[in-house]
Structures are given as structure tokens and as C-alpha cells.
Design a protein around this motif. Structure first.
Motif, short mmCIF file in Angstrom:
data_model
loop_
_atom_site.label_atom_id
_atom_site.label_comp_id
_atom_site.label_asym_id
_atom_site.label_seq_id
_atom_site.Cartn_x
_atom_site.Cartn_y
_atom_site.Cartn_z
N PRO A 10 -42.74 -76.87 21.16
CA PRO A 10 -42.35 -75.50 21.51
C PRO A 10 -40.88 -75.23 21.16
N ARG A 11 -40.62 -74.03 20.64
CA ARG A 11 -39.22 -73.65 20.40
C ARG A 11 -38.57 -73.27 21.72
N HIS A 12 -39.41 -72.73 22.61
CA HIS A 12 -38.87 -72.21 23.86
C HIS A 12 -39.86 -72.54 24.97
N LEU A 13 -39.37 -73.23 25.97
CA LEU A 13 -40.18 -73.63 27.12
C LEU A 13 -39.71 -72.85 28.34
N ALA A 14 -40.64 -72.24 29.08
CA ALA A 14 -40.29 -71.50 30.29
C ALA A 14 -40.97 -72.18 31.48
N LEU A 183 -44.41 -72.07 25.35
CA LEU A 183 -45.13 -72.78 26.42
C LEU A 183 -44.50 -72.46 27.77
N PHE A 184 -45.38 -72.24 28.75
CA PHE A 184 -44.98 -71.98 30.13
C PHE A 184 -45.56 -73.10 30.99
N ILE A 185 -44.75 -73.66 31.84
CA ILE A 185 -45.23 -74.70 32.76
C ILE A 185 -44.95 -74.24 34.18
N ARG A 186 -45.95 -74.36 35.07
CA ARG A 186 -45.70 -74.15 36.48
C ARG A 186 -46.16 -75.38 37.25
N THR A 187 -45.27 -75.95 38.02
CA THR A 187 -45.64 -77.05 38.92
C THR A 187 -46.07 -76.46 40.26
N GLY A 188 -46.58 -77.30 41.14
CA GLY A 188 -46.87 -76.88 42.51
C GLY A 188 -48.29 -76.41 42.75
N GLY A 189 -49.12 -76.37 41.69
CA GLY A 189 -50.54 -76.12 41.89
C GLY A 189 -50.99 -74.67 41.97
N ASP A 190 -50.08 -73.73 42.04
CA ASP A 190 -50.50 -72.32 42.06
C ASP A 190 -50.57 -71.77 40.64
N HIS A 191 -51.59 -70.94 40.41
CA HIS A 191 -51.83 -70.42 39.07
C HIS A 191 -51.41 -68.97 39.00
#
Ligand code: IPE
Ligand code: IPE
Ligand code: MG
Length: 252
Positions: A10-14, A183-191
Motif C-alpha cells: 500500500p502507498r497509504h495505510l489508514a 488499505l484500512f486496518i481497524r483493530t478491536g473487532g468492530d466493523h
């Protein structure tokens, strides 16, 4: 896969760094301890981006809505931001990281604003990694601010309403100078997006993990970018259009 729309890395990760409170609660500790542990995971994530050559990283540190949390938690977070800036900025500068902030910074204390400005000025010439901290940020606010800025130009006769299109609006939004997050990453299990980059995430690949933010490690990040690398981004087109070289397996 076309190289400019889907780079292998990814060029940019959020990233939505979520789950600090639950991490602490599971250990029967105050939520602030979870935020402190979360600060360590920020370094894991920055190191990973530097190593993989990811050019931009946007971290959601504090949302517009997070101001509504109990006063002692907000206070603990502010203290943590301040300490983190004092502790980390010189080293990030040394490593070629450009730091900037998006969000309503007028809501922060004078001392915090001074540190934010210092970090931005010191690192303005760095090119290796663009690190964006979204603090007191809200995606809806971002869109409203861009709309107001266009409306002001129209009212002053500098802009014709007909000239307003999605490019004009995009140019007034936060991160206008960066490629949209791949690419977007969210931790913590909520969508969910929780009022993060609403506009900029239109065609971003989403990846969620149950891991709580303080538990983030290189393995999880590697899994996310491996998963990303295997996806076909179509941007509304057909698979054959975006990937003309692939063998078609369609019925005769
Ligand atoms: C994310 O962790 C950090 C901030 C929102 C500042 P949380 O504090 O939201 O942790 P959980 O989601 O309550 O576990
Ligand atoms: C999103 O997490 C904001 C940040 C990580 C800074 P929240 O914990 O505030 O989001 P919700 O409340 O679960 O939607
Ligand atoms: Mg949360």
C-alpha cells in the motif's frame, strides 16, 4: 493488476487504533493504562511502514466524538499525546518521518498546539514516511469544512458554482496531497468507520482484526498487507477490464 491502482505494497495505510480501553479492562486496570500500552503499538506500526516502504500512514488517535468521554480519560489522553510528542518527535525526524496533524486543533490546549506546530515545522522536509495523526478529527467535519471553503470562494466571486465537482471538493479535504488510502486496518473487532476518513476511503480495501490495539504486532500487519496484495481492486469496472492478462474461466 494495474501498477498505479493496486501497488503490491500500500502507498497509504489508514488505521483505526481501537481497543485500548478493553485491553486495560481485561487486566482490571484503568482505561488510561490501555492508552499508554497503545502508544507502544504506534511505534510497531510506524516501524513496519518504514521497513516495508509504505509511504504514508494515517493514524486515528482521537475522534471529534471522543471529547465526550469522561473528563479523566480525556485528560489522560491529552497528557499522553503531550508526552508522546516530547518523547518521539526527534527520533522520528532523524528517521526521515514527516509528521502532520488533521482535525480541529483549536480544541487542544495551547501547549499541545505548540508541540504539534513544532513537530510539523521540524519534519516538514522529510520524505521517507508521511505520518498523519488524525486528532479531534471527524470525517463529516472534514467534508463540511471543504464545502464551506468552496462556498466562501463562490460568495466572493472567485469560483463559479458550475466549477464545483468531486475534484474541487477533494482538493479542499484533508490529505488532498496524498494518494487515497489503499488499505484500512481497524483493530478491536468492530466493523465500522466511526467517522474516520469518510470521503477518502471510498475505494480503500478494508481489513479488520479482533486483536486489541496494544496487542498489535508485526505478524498482524504482515497478514493485513498479504491479504491486501491478493485482492482485486476493480473500482467499479469488471475483472477482465482491470486484469486483461488473466485467463478467463467463463462458460462458452
Ligand atoms: C481507542 O481505544 C483509543 C481512542 C479512541 C482514543 P478505545 O479507548 O476506544 O478502546 P475501547 O474500544 O474502549 O476498548
Ligand atoms: C474510533 O474508535 C476512534 C479512534 C480510534 C480514535 P471509537 O472507540 O471512538 O469508536 P466507536 O465508539 O467504537 O465507534
Ligand atoms: Mg473504542
Amino acid at each position: 493488476m494495474s501498477a498505479d491502482t493496486t501497488p503490491a505494497v500500500p502507498r497509504h495505510l489508514a488505521v483505526i487504533m481501537d481497543g485500548n480501553g478493553r485491553w486495560a479492562q481485561r487486566r482490571k486496570r484503568p482505561r488510561a493504562i490501555g492508552h499508554r500500552a497503545g502508544a507502544r503499538a504506534v511505534n510497531v506500526c510506524i516501524d513496519f511502514c518504514l521497513e516495508k516502504g509504505i509511504g504514508a500512514l494515517t493514524l486515528f488517535a482521537f475522534s471529534s466524538e471522543n471529547w465526550g468521554r469522561p473528563q479523566d480519560e480525556v485528560g489522560a489522553l491529552m497528557k499522553l499525546f503531550l508526552n508522546a510528542l516530547d518523547r518521539e518527535v526527534d527520533e522520528l525526524h532523524r528517521r526521515g518521518v514527516r509528521i502532520r496533524f488533521i482535525g480541529q486543533r483549536e480544541r487542544f490546549s495551547e501547549s499541545l498546539r505548540a508541540r504539534m506546530a513544532h513537530a510539523e515545522q521540524l519534519t516538514a522536509g522529510n520524505r521517507r514516511l508521511q505520518l498523519v495523526i488524525a486528532a479531534s478529527y471527524g470525517g463529516r467535519q472534514d467534508i463540511a469544512d471543504a464545502a464551506r471553503s468552496l462556498a466562501t470562494d463562490v460568495a466572493n466571486g472567485k469560483l463559479q458554482p458550475e466549477a464545483i465537482d468531486e475534484h474541487a471538493l477533494a482538493a479542499r479535504m484533508s490529505l488532498a496531497d496524498l494518494p487515497a488510502p489503499d488499505l484500512f486496518i481497524r483493530t478491536g473487532g468492530d466493523h465500522r468507520i466511526s467517522n474516520f476518513l469518510l470521503w477518502q476511503l471510498a475505494y480503500t480495501e478494508l481489513w479488520f482484526t479482533e486483536l486489541l490495539w496494544p496487542d498489535l504486532d508485526v505478524d498482524a500487519l504482515q497478514k493485513a498487507i498479504d491479504d491486501y496484495a491478493g485482492r482485486e481492486r476493480r473500482f467499479g469496472l469488471t475483472s477482465a477490464q482491470v486484469n486483461p492478462g488473466a485467463v478467463e474461466n467463463s462458460p462458452a
